[in-house]
Enzyme design. Structure first.
Site, PDB file in Angstrom:
ATOM      1  N   LEU A 447      39.947  26.921  48.899  1.00 15.57           N
ATOM      2  CA  LEU A 447      40.699  26.409  47.748  1.00 15.57           C
ATOM      3  C   LEU A 447      41.461  25.151  48.126  1.00 15.57           C
ATOM      4  CD1 LEU A 447      42.092  29.730  46.235  1.00 15.57           C
ATOM      5  CD2 LEU A 447      39.890  28.623  45.867  1.00 15.57           C
ATOM      6  N   GLY A 488      43.329  34.200  54.143  1.00 16.50           N
ATOM      7  CA  GLY A 488      43.979  33.059  53.522  1.00 16.50           C
ATOM      8  C   GLY A 488      43.315  32.704  52.207  1.00 16.50           C
ATOM      9  N   ASP A 489      42.961  31.427  52.021  1.00 15.59           N
ATOM     10  CA  ASP A 489      42.275  30.994  50.801  1.00 15.59           C
ATOM     11  C   ASP A 489      40.811  30.666  51.073  1.00 15.59           C
ATOM     12  OD1 ASP A 489      43.187  27.463  50.729  1.00 15.59           O
ATOM     13  OD2 ASP A 489      42.890  28.820  52.405  1.00 15.59           O
ATOM     14  N   GLU A 490      40.222  31.350  52.058  1.00 17.77           N
ATOM     15  CA  GLU A 490      38.828  31.116  52.421  1.00 17.77           C
ATOM     16  C   GLU A 490      37.939  32.250  51.908  1.00 17.77           C
ATOM     17  OE1 GLU A 490      39.621  28.724  56.616  1.00 17.77           O
ATOM     18  OE2 GLU A 490      38.837  30.771  56.644  1.00 17.77           O
TER      19      GLU A 490
END
Length: 575
Positions: A447, A488-490
């Site tokens: 993201l 995380g945002d992965e």
């Protein structure tokens, strides 16, 4: 003197036998059940420690991959050129922006540097964490680090190799954010096209922040321990017990927990320590040995996870109370029944005793006279109740074990498969593709500007964003495709059974388009961008690590090219 009748004597004998049988059976049942519950709880604690250790290994591997990517950037070679040209300065400026972007994505990165091999190891590019942001140091603030092991040791390594320093307290007085704090330095050499080592890229990991984030994902009662290959405490619930070797007073894990000496000596890979096996702190601690650094340098880490012993034995304590109550009830009933009709109750008492023995062995009790309205009925219903309680406790234990297994393989926030489960899915997809000959695509989704959302609107909104993205990704793939969250945002997406290599870009475009419509976040329409990297099996790799690394590399370049876009991995583009 009146003689005691045979019925009385038989009744007394049966009463004595019944009480003794109930007490012994109850005691055996308690010991057997308690031991089973305790062993199961210790196994669960060890499993949780192994999962945590695997998570730590994966995280360190991610740092190693990151520093490897930085060392292979073309700007790194240009920045270390022999002459201080405008092109070299532009390359340094570009690297500084890349360093800052990476540190924004990973809060535990305290510093990223590019250090030249010449000029006594002069820092060429340096970005430090300062508060919630980053700062680039230039000019006279850049220092010579050629004397540091993480520089001269890394300069001796070949392409793609990574150096991990020992974990210790930071003694560099020019690092206010992590001054005196535990750190780990991860470095990789920068090598030009002719094979000449020009310098090193170094990431400094703030372990205090890293383990603080790690502990947030654990139950509040759990405590984390970490020791090096000598046994020195690096992480301990009491900070005063850590890094004793820095002050000339070594504090060793094997001194506090003697069984851990077998891990230090390499005789075992894991051990569980309880108060009766060398730990007097009222807690159970599971330790595992983890590889660290190069295989031949003899270094490793010892990771421990502790749980209060009263939690480990909670089910056993409940069982003890239930068993004691049942033993008392059975004893009273045995005496009453024996006094009333010795001969009449001989058969039913034996039936009850056999039933209790069957339950203690984990077998199902036979037919019990639970519908009788006398004491035998009470006894039969008590036996049935005991069986239900034991079955319920075992079911609860199995449920907890299932929950732990689910947590080990799925992300608790989004419900998606986690990194560990995704690795299993990816290996299985490779096996199927090898048999079928059909390619598949691996998409790495990261993201854009997620940290700003967290900082400006709070972590609760950030969590809602992650859940919304997970739901949209699932809604825009086929039912047999796999969506996972690595952390995380992965996110990653596995699209199998593609007709040809050209379908990889179509898949990426489809997922990229799903981010063009706003998300409803906290009651507000919110645009969320994503950078997507694509690798294709077998074109971009035939092994899981190659496919994931190439997709990550392509995503990284999509970010460098402006974010909110996708890029299919191109051979040589990440070099």
């Amino acid at each position: 003197m009146a003689r005691i009748g045979i019925a009385t004597r038989l009744g007394l004998l049966l009463a004595a036998f019944g009480v003794l049988a109930v007490v012994l059976t109850g005691y055996y049942t308690y010991l057997n059940g308690s031991q089973r519950l305790r062993l199961a709880a210790e196994r669960d604690l060890l499993t949780a420690t192994q999962v945590l250790g695997r998570s730590l290994e994966i995280s360190l591997g991610k740092v190693a991959r990151d520093v490897g990517v930085l060392a292979r950037l073309p700007d790194a070679v240009r920045a270390l050129g022999a002459e201080d040209t405008p092109d070299a300065q532009a390359a340094r400026d570009g690297l500084a922006e890349s360093f800052a972007a990476m540190m924004a994505s990973y809060p535990s990165y305290a510093r990223i540097r590019l250090i030249g091999g010449a000029d006594h190891g002069l820092e060429q590019v340096r970005v430090d964490r300062l508060g919630s942001g980053t700062v680039r140091l230039t000019g006279l603030a850049l220092q010579e680090k050629g004397h540091a092991p993480y520089v001269f040791e890394t300069l001796r390594r070949g392409p793609g190799q990574v150096y991990l320093s020992d974990i210790g307290l930071n003694r560099e007085d020019d690092a206010p954010t992590v001054a005196g704090q535990p750190i780990l330095r991860v470095a990789s050499p920068v090598i030009d096209g002719d094979g000449v080592v020009l310098g090193v890229a170094v990431i400094t990991l703030d372990l205090q922040r890293y383990f603080g984030q790690l502990h947030q994902d654990l139950p509040a009662s759990y405590r984390v321990y970490l020791a090096n290959h000598r046994g020195d405490f690096l992480v301990h619930p009491d900070p005063a017990q850590t890094f004793g070797f820095e002050h000339g007073r070594p504090l060793l894990v094997q001194q506090t927990y003697p069984p851990v000496a077998e891990l230090i000596e390499g005789r075992r890979g894991s051990v569980v320590v309880t108060p009766d096996s060398g730990n007097g702190d009222g807690e159970a601690v599971a330790f595992v040995r983890l590889p660290f650094g190069d295989v031949d340098d003899g270094r490793f880490l010892v990771l421990g996870l502790s749980q209060p012993l009263d939690e480990v034995l909670a089910l056993s304590t409940s069982q003890r109370q239930s068993t004691l109550e049942l033993v008392l009830l059975f004893s009273l009933l045995a005496v009453g029944i024996s006094a009333l009709v010795a001969r009449a109750v001989t058969g039913p008492v034996n039936t009850m005793a056999n039933a209790v023995m069957a339950i203690s062995r984990g077998e199902k009790a036979g037919v019990l006279p639970v519908h009788r309205q006398d004491e035998l009925g009470v006894l039969a219903r008590s036996v049935a109740h005991m069986q239900q309680q034991i079955a319920s406790q075992l079911d609860e234990l199995e449920h907890r074990r299932s929950e732990l297994d689910h947590l080990a393989h799925h992300d608790s926030l989004t419900g998606l498969p986690n990194r560990r489960m995704f690795q299993i899915y990816l290996e299985a997809a490779i096996t199927r593709a090898r048999r079928s000959g059909k390619p598949f695509a691996l998409l790495f989704v990261d993201l854009d500007h997620f940290k700003e959302i967290n900082d400006e609107r709070g972590h609760a909104v950030g969590d809602e964003v992650l859940r919304a993205v997970a739901n949209r990704l699932r809604a825009h793939v086929r039912a047999d495709d796999t969506v996972a969250r690595l952390g995380g945002d992965e996110f990653t997406v596995l699209e199998e059974n593609l007709e040809g290599p050209e379908d990889a870009a179509l898949v990426a475009a489809k997922l990229h388009d799903c981010f063009l419509e706003p998300f409803q976040i906290d009651g507000k329409p919110t645009m969320i961008g994503a950078s997507i990297g694509v690798s294709l099996y077998p074109t971009h790799g035939e092994e899981a690590t190659d496919l994931l690394s190439n997709a990550d590399n392509a995503m990284y370049h999509a970010k460098l090219e402006g974010r909110n876009s996708f890029r299919v991995y191109a051979e040589g583009a990440g070099e």
